[in-house]
Design an enzyme around this catalytic site. Structure first.
Site, PDB file in Angstrom:
ATOM      1  N   ASP A   1       0.855  -1.186   0.000  1.00  0.00           N
ATOM      2  CA  ASP A   1       0.000   0.000   0.000  1.00  0.00           C
ATOM      3  C   ASP A   1       0.894   1.240   0.000  1.00  0.00           C
ATOM      4  O   ASP A   1       1.998   1.215   0.544  1.00  0.00           O
ATOM      5  CB  ASP A   1      -0.900   0.027   1.228  1.00  0.00           C
ATOM      6  CG  ASP A   1      -2.010  -1.016   1.173  1.00  0.00           C
ATOM      7  OD1 ASP A   1      -2.378  -1.429   0.059  1.00  0.00           O
ATOM      8  OD2 ASP A   1      -2.499  -1.427   2.246  1.00  0.00           O
TER       9      ASP A   1
ATOM     10  N   ASP B   1      -7.178  -1.528  -4.337  1.00  0.00           N
ATOM     11  CA  ASP B   1      -8.252  -1.180  -3.406  1.00  0.00           C
ATOM     12  C   ASP B   1      -9.188  -0.151  -4.032  1.00  0.00           C
ATOM     13  O   ASP B   1     -10.415  -0.245  -3.904  1.00  0.00           O
ATOM     14  CB  ASP B   1      -7.679  -0.608  -2.104  1.00  0.00           C
ATOM     15  CG  ASP B   1      -6.828  -1.603  -1.341  1.00  0.00           C
ATOM     16  OD1 ASP B   1      -7.065  -2.817  -1.486  1.00  0.00           O
ATOM     17  OD2 ASP B   1      -5.917  -1.170  -0.609  1.00  0.00           O
TER      18      ASP B   1
END
Length: 198
Positions: free
Chosen positions: A157, A171
């Site tokens: 991330d 995401d």
């Protein structure tokens, strides 16, 4: 799976003269769709999925090569920065103790979308499912190939808004696809192209 099959429906009921499906209180009976139209929708689904997947994969490779173990990059002052982290949980860092379960869920989502694609005749649904598929594939790739091990890998991330969880492009694709599906459902548009009223 049965619920998904119900939503998609089976476009095998021909209507005389190629008439448009009528709106009713129940879901309209799907027309027999031209084979070419169905193939185009499938092509859109997999094209959107491929673009989403490649964007996610390339962004993660760049982050690992250039940003991991370095200071975060301020993009918009204190509002947005790029910061490399490894997330063993689900989207937005939820449930880090259930990595294997999230891996299995992602794999099931991919299988269901691929199975139902042959009955897809709606362009908006093709885009929405393509986003879901691409996002699921992106994070599943991390789960399989990144440390600490197969099906236990931590997702990369890097998008870090102020006062919010850190996330990635996969995401984002999943969330956008999910929002689009909710909008389509509220508007009464089914994946097989029929429209119904509640």
């Amino acid at each position: 799976m049965a619920e998904a099959e119900r939503i998609i429906g089976t476009p095998d009921t021909p209507r005389a003269g190629g008439a448009e499906p009528e709106e009713s209180s129940d879901a309209a009976a799907p027309d027999e769709q031209p084979a070419g139209r169905g193939k185009r929708r499938i092509a859109v689904l997999f094209t959107v999925a491929l673009v989403a997947y490649l964007l996610d994969l390339s962004s993660k490779m760049l982050v690992v090569a250039k940003l991991e173990h370095h200071e975060p990059i301020e993009v918009v002052g204190d509002l947005l920065r790029f910061e490399a982290i490894r997330n063993a949980g689900a989207a937005f860092g939820i449930g880090e103790a259930f990595t294997v379960i999230f891996t299995a869920i992602a794999a099931c989502v991919i299988v269901v979308i691929a199975r139902l694609a042959r009955k897809l005749y709606s362009l908006p649904w093709a885009i929405a499912l393509g986003l879901l598929l691409g996002g699921a594939l992106g994070n599943l790739t991390d789960r399989i190939f990144r440390s600490p091990g197969v099906f236990k890998g931590a997702v990369v991330d890097f998008i870090a808004p102020a006062n919010f969880a850190v996330f990635n492009l996969a995401d984002s694709a999943i969330v956008c696809g999910g929002i689009l599906i909710v909008i389509l459902s509220f508007r009464g548009l089914d994946p097989d192209g029929t429209v119904h009223k509640d």
